[in-house]
Design an enzyme around this catalytic site. Structure first.
Site, PDB file in Angstrom:
ATOM      1  N   ASP A   1      -4.118   0.677  -9.797  1.00 53.78           N
ATOM      2  CA  ASP A   1      -5.551   0.444  -9.990  1.00 53.78           C
ATOM      3  C   ASP A   1      -5.886   0.129 -11.444  1.00 53.78           C
ATOM      4  O   ASP A   1      -6.602  -0.823 -11.749  1.00 53.78           O
ATOM      5  CB  ASP A   1      -6.351   1.676  -9.520  1.00 53.78           C
ATOM      6  CG  ASP A   1      -6.040   2.024  -8.072  1.00 53.78           C
ATOM      7  OD1 ASP A   1      -5.488   1.165  -7.360  1.00 53.78           O
ATOM      8  OD2 ASP A   1      -6.339   3.167  -7.659  1.00 53.78           O
TER       9      ASP A   1
ATOM     10  N   GLU B   1       0.836  -1.212   0.000  1.00 54.21           N
ATOM     11  CA  GLU B   1       0.000   0.000   0.000  1.00 54.21           C
ATOM     12  C   GLU B   1       0.863   1.252   0.000  1.00 54.21           C
ATOM     13  O   GLU B   1       1.829   1.343   0.763  1.00 54.21           O
ATOM     14  CB  GLU B   1      -0.887  -0.035   1.245  1.00 54.21           C
ATOM     15  CG  GLU B   1      -2.220   0.620   1.036  1.00 54.21           C
ATOM     16  CD  GLU B   1      -3.080  -0.143   0.026  1.00 54.21           C
ATOM     17  OE1 GLU B   1      -3.082   0.257  -1.162  1.00 54.21           O
ATOM     18  OE2 GLU B   1      -3.734  -1.103   0.417  1.00 54.21           O
ATOM     19  N   HIS B   2       0.462   2.182  -0.836  1.00 56.03           N
ATOM     20  CA  HIS B   2       1.178   3.461  -0.952  1.00 56.03           C
ATOM     21  C   HIS B   2       2.633   3.257  -1.369  1.00 56.03           C
ATOM     22  O   HIS B   2       3.517   3.977  -0.889  1.00 56.03           O
ATOM     23  CB  HIS B   2       1.129   4.251   0.368  1.00 56.03           C
ATOM     24  CG  HIS B   2      -0.166   5.008   0.542  1.00 56.03           C
ATOM     25  ND1 HIS B   2      -0.412   6.198  -0.089  1.00 56.03           N
ATOM     26  CD2 HIS B   2      -1.272   4.720   1.254  1.00 56.03           C
ATOM     27  CE1 HIS B   2      -1.623   6.634   0.252  1.00 56.03           C
ATOM     28  NE2 HIS B   2      -2.173   5.743   1.060  1.00 56.03           N
TER      29      HIS B   2
HETATM   30  C1  GLA Z   1      -4.904   4.909  -4.598  1.00 59.33           C
HETATM   31  C2  GLA Z   1      -4.057   5.141  -5.836  1.00 59.33           C
HETATM   32  C3  GLA Z   1      -3.129   3.952  -6.084  1.00 59.33           C
HETATM   33  C4  GLA Z   1      -2.339   3.599  -4.817  1.00 59.33           C
HETATM   34  C5  GLA Z   1      -3.260   3.487  -3.605  1.00 59.33           C
HETATM   35  C6  GLA Z   1      -2.504   3.287  -2.316  1.00 59.33           C
HETATM   36  O1  GLA Z   1      -5.785   3.864  -4.806  1.00 59.33           O
HETATM   37  O2  GLA Z   1      -4.877   5.313  -6.959  1.00 59.33           O
HETATM   38  O3  GLA Z   1      -2.285   4.235  -7.166  1.00 59.33           O
HETATM   39  O4  GLA Z   1      -1.323   4.536  -4.597  1.00 59.33           O
HETATM   40  O5  GLA Z   1      -4.080   4.625  -3.476  1.00 59.33           O
HETATM   41  O6  GLA Z   1      -1.793   2.104  -2.352  1.00 59.33           O
END
Ligand code: GLA
Length: 393
Positions: free
Chosen positions: A164, A25-26
């Protein structure tokens, strides 16, 4: 435009799933791998081509007003937070590549929770792109399209990574996919049949293009600055990537250097620690899934949540509470999923224990908040699904 007659006359429908990120994540915007899967819950985009450049979208959800714009390489955005900006983002990205695209008339419906950390907005972006390409008889190779749309989504003002769009387009049914960046590639791993990932919404909306946007973008800048400073301190090139940093020195050494006051301030050191530790958890989680090592995967989920809460400051008390309750109810591990600041958690348990976990969340989280009757909407079993596709209406 009356919606029902239109739905009957649409020639094709795009199904674009939401996603739940299992771990990593992130860190996509740091170029480090992530491990999401697509959901059965999806957005459906029924469309037919127009003969002019106009795109006209009607949403069955009355919270979203109809949206119309001309498809071209420089589309003026609607105010920040407007759902139609994700459609504009897709159209503009494609129009910059293909001149003279015709638009579509479309009807949007979705069973994806909105602003719940499950990528409902990127699902819209992907659906619009696939519809416009189909309507114009043009195509872009899959990996290139993922990259094009990952960058294209920045139109909305969020400096997102590419996770995503990649998983929504490239997911395989029954699998989670490790996504690597630079170069982009997806590696599916089958989710063991007796593992159940449960998604539970915190009842706190997390608008990716709303209030959370600034906090999100601030994190991307902090990660960049931390990387540059650690690289300088180690005598490496300023533009070295996180992956190359991780390959160049053991994590412990990186953390030691980052922890020195002369290298990074307290906040930047914590951001850095999240990124490099989360970066090492992803391959471990992928290996644990491949080996069916349930306990190891659970521990990695817990460690990820802790890091996101304490080092990255993207959790929320309601997410922390859900995680705690899921663990007490017998989940093997649990963490916030998506960008955080609200949204959802993902918890792992054995298939046969899932009803117990859901019952406990209902009684201890949703009931005290007056939401027990809607548990069926707020909590669901994540079914690893296939990526987006265009089907005949
Ligand atoms: C959002 C962003 C992704 C990713 C997540 C955190 O969904 O669109 O690219 O950075 O946050 O993991």
């Amino acid at each position: 435009m009356a919606s029902r007659p239109f739905a009957a006359s649409a020639s094709h429908v795009v199904r674009a799933p939401g996603r739940v990120n299992l771990i990593g994540e992130h860190i996509d915007y740091c170029g480090l791998p992530v491990f999401p899967m697509a959901l059965r819950q999806s957005l459906r985009f029924a469309f037919h081509p127009r003969s002019d450049r106009e795109a006209r979208l009607v949403n069955r959800d009355p919270r979203f007003a109809p949206c119309a714009f001309a498809v071209n390489g420089s589309i003026p955005p609607a105010p920040v937070g407007d759902w139609g900006n994700y459609a504009r983002a897709a159209a503009q990205a494609l129009a910059q590549r293909f001149p003279d695209l015709r638009g579509v008339d479309a009807l949007v419906e979705s069973d994806l929770p909105i602003a719940a950390g499950l990528s409902s907005s990127s699902a819209l972006l992907v659906a619009v792109a696939l519809a416009i390409m189909h309507a114009n008889g043009v195509s872009v190779p899959s990996l290139e399209l993922m990259e094009l749309l990952g960058k294209g989504e920045r139109y909305v003002g969020t400096a997102g990574g590419g996770m995503d769009q990649a998983i929504i387009l490239g997911a395989r049914a029954g699998c989670a996919s490790r996504i690597d960046f630079h170069p982009l590639r997806l590696t599916p791993t089958a989710v063991p049949a007796d593992w159940q990932f449960i998604v539970a919404w915190s009842l706190v909306h997390a608008e990716k293009s709303g209030a959370a946007q600034q906090a999100y973008n601030e994190r991307t800048r902090q990660c960049d600055e931390a990387r540059r400073r650690v690289a300088a301190r180690l005598g490496r090139r300023e533009d070295i990537s996180y992956s190359d940093l991780l390959a160049a020195a053991p994590v412990e050494e990186l953390l030691e250097v980052a922890g020195e006051r002369t290298t990074l301030s307290g906040v930047l050191a914590r951001r850095f620690r999240h990124v490099v530790t989360e970066g090492t958890r992803v391959p471990q989680a992928q290996a644990a899934m491949a080996a069916g090592d349930f306990a190891a995967f659970g521990q990695l989920l817990d460690a990820s949540h802790q890091s996101l809460r304490d080092d990255y400051d993207v959790s929320h008390p309601e997410l922390d509470r859900l995680v705690e309750l899921a663990r007490e109810a017998g989940a093997e591990g649990a963490r916030l999923t998506g960008a955080g600041f609200g949204g959802s958690i993902v918890a792992l348990c054995r298939v046969e224990r899932a009803p117990e976990v859901v019952a406990a969340l209902r009684e201890r989280f949703y009931a005290p908040r007056g939401a027990a009757d809607d548990v069926g909407r707020h909590v669901f079993m994540a079914e690893p699904s296939a990526g987006a596709e265009v089907i005949r209406a």
